[in-house]
Design a protein around this motif. Structure first.
Motif, PDB file in Angstrom:
ATOM      1  N   ARG A  53       0.829  -1.207   0.000  1.00 25.06           N
ATOM      2  CA  ARG A  53       0.000   0.000   0.000  1.00 25.06           C
ATOM      3  C   ARG A  53       0.866   1.260   0.000  1.00 25.06           C
ATOM      4  NH1 ARG A  53      -5.321   1.236   2.228  1.00 25.06           N
ATOM      5  NH2 ARG A  53      -5.552   3.472   1.939  1.00 25.06           N
ATOM      6  N   ALA A  54       1.920   1.260   0.820  1.00 24.40           N
ATOM      7  CA  ALA A  54       2.831   2.408   0.858  1.00 24.40           C
ATOM      8  C   ALA A  54       3.476   2.619  -0.509  1.00 24.40           C
ATOM      9  CB  ALA A  54       3.897   2.208   1.924  1.00 24.40           C
ATOM     10  N   LEU A  55       3.958   1.545  -1.112  1.00 27.02           N
ATOM     11  CA  LEU A  55       4.576   1.666  -2.432  1.00 27.02           C
ATOM     12  C   LEU A  55       3.589   2.210  -3.449  1.00 27.02           C
ATOM     13  CD1 LEU A  55       6.580  -1.680  -2.583  1.00 27.02           C
ATOM     14  CD2 LEU A  55       7.532   0.628  -2.438  1.00 27.02           C
ATOM     15  N   GLU A  56       2.371   1.696  -3.417  1.00 20.06           N
ATOM     16  CA  GLU A  56       1.344   2.133  -4.355  1.00 20.06           C
ATOM     17  C   GLU A  56       1.047   3.629  -4.195  1.00 20.06           C
ATOM     18  OE1 GLU A  56      -3.403   1.513  -4.548  1.00 20.06           O
ATOM     19  OE2 GLU A  56      -2.220  -0.342  -4.502  1.00 20.06           O
ATOM     20  N   GLU A  57       0.838   4.066  -2.957  1.00 25.24           N
ATOM     21  CA  GLU A  57       0.497   5.471  -2.731  1.00 25.24           C
ATOM     22  C   GLU A  57       1.657   6.416  -3.002  1.00 25.24           C
ATOM     23  OE1 GLU A  57      -1.982   6.680   0.428  1.00 25.24           O
ATOM     24  OE2 GLU A  57      -2.944   4.709   0.600  1.00 25.24           O
ATOM     25  N   LEU A  58       2.872   5.936  -2.815  1.00 22.10           N
ATOM     26  CA  LEU A  58       4.053   6.763  -3.105  1.00 22.10           C
ATOM     27  C   LEU A  58       4.476   6.667  -4.569  1.00 22.10           C
ATOM     28  CD1 LEU A  58       6.171   6.019   0.074  1.00 22.10           C
ATOM     29  CD2 LEU A  58       5.082   8.185  -0.507  1.00 22.10           C
ATOM     30  N   ARG A  59       3.808   5.783  -5.310  1.00 18.03           N
ATOM     31  CA  ARG A  59       4.162   5.532  -6.714  1.00 18.03           C
ATOM     32  C   ARG A  59       5.639   5.148  -6.838  1.00 18.03           C
ATOM     33  NH1 ARG A  59       1.828  10.792  -7.927  1.00 18.03           N
ATOM     34  NH2 ARG A  59      -0.331  10.569  -7.394  1.00 18.03           N
ATOM     35  N   ALA A  60       6.013   4.150  -6.026  1.00 21.83           N
ATOM     36  CA  ALA A  60       7.399   3.678  -6.006  1.00 21.83           C
ATOM     37  C   ALA A  60       7.422   2.180  -6.224  1.00 21.83           C
ATOM     38  CB  ALA A  60       8.042   4.012  -4.652  1.00 21.83           C
ATOM     39  N   ARG A  61       8.601   1.691  -6.606  1.00 19.22           N
ATOM     40  CA  ARG A  61       8.814   0.260  -6.774  1.00 19.22           C
ATOM     41  C   ARG A  61       9.754  -0.224  -5.682  1.00 19.22           C
ATOM     42  NH1 ARG A  61      10.086   0.608 -13.050  1.00 19.22           N
ATOM     43  NH2 ARG A  61      10.867   2.567 -12.290  1.00 19.22           N
ATOM     44  N   PRO A  62       9.672  -1.507  -5.332  1.00 12.83           N
ATOM     45  CA  PRO A  62      10.482  -2.016  -4.217  1.00 12.83           C
ATOM     46  C   PRO A  62      11.976  -1.695  -4.318  1.00 12.83           C
ATOM     47  CG  PRO A  62       8.880  -3.662  -4.839  1.00 12.83           C
ATOM     48  CD  PRO A  62       8.795  -2.546  -5.860  1.00 12.83           C
ATOM     49  N   HIS A  63      12.530  -1.761  -5.507  1.00 11.64           N
ATOM     50  CA  HIS A  63      13.977  -1.511  -5.635  1.00 11.64           C
ATOM     51  C   HIS A  63      14.336  -0.024  -5.472  1.00 11.64           C
ATOM     52  CE1 HIS A  63      12.746  -0.585  -9.788  1.00 11.64           C
ATOM     53  NE2 HIS A  63      13.858   0.138  -9.838  1.00 11.64           N
ATOM     54  N   GLU A  64      13.345   0.827  -5.410  1.00 12.64           N
ATOM     55  CA  GLU A  64      13.602   2.264  -5.251  1.00 12.64           C
ATOM     56  C   GLU A  64      13.622   2.708  -3.782  1.00 12.64           C
ATOM     57  OE1 GLU A  64      11.652   4.134  -9.249  1.00 12.64           O
ATOM     58  OE2 GLU A  64      10.262   3.557  -7.655  1.00 12.64           O
ATOM     59  N   VAL A  65      13.250   1.822  -2.882  1.00 16.24           N
ATOM     60  CA  VAL A  65      13.179   2.222  -1.479  1.00 16.24           C
ATOM     61  C   VAL A  65      14.295   1.604  -0.656  1.00 16.24           C
ATOM     62  CG1 VAL A  65      10.708   2.613  -1.571  1.00 16.24           C
ATOM     63  CG2 VAL A  65      11.549   0.394  -0.878  1.00 16.24           C
TER      64      VAL A  65
END
Length: 65
Positions: A53-65
């Motif tokens: 959910r956090a990734l979706e709302e931040l419009r990010a992908r796992p490798h970007e965090v």
């Protein structure tokens, strides 16, 4: 260029101290791009859904965090 998020393991507080909790969360919301409260989204850490959910709302992908 960084977006920030707080994952809060919290519950709906109807106690006497709820004003303090609300003030803290409001302060966090003013300083972070996203504040996700487990009680509001129905998922708790370490449930992978809260991170998705956090990734979706931040419009990010796992490798970007």
């Amino acid at each position: 260029g960084f977006r920030t998020c707080v994952l809060a393991e919290s519950w709906v507080d109807d106690g006497a101290g709820r004003a303090l909790t609300a003030a803290l969360l409001q302060r966090l919301r003013s300083r972070f791009h996203l504040v996700l409260e487990s009680c509001r989204i129905g998922k708790c850490q370490p449930d992978p859904g809260i991170y998705s959910r956090a990734l979706e709302e931040l419009r990010a992908r796992p490798h970007e965090v």
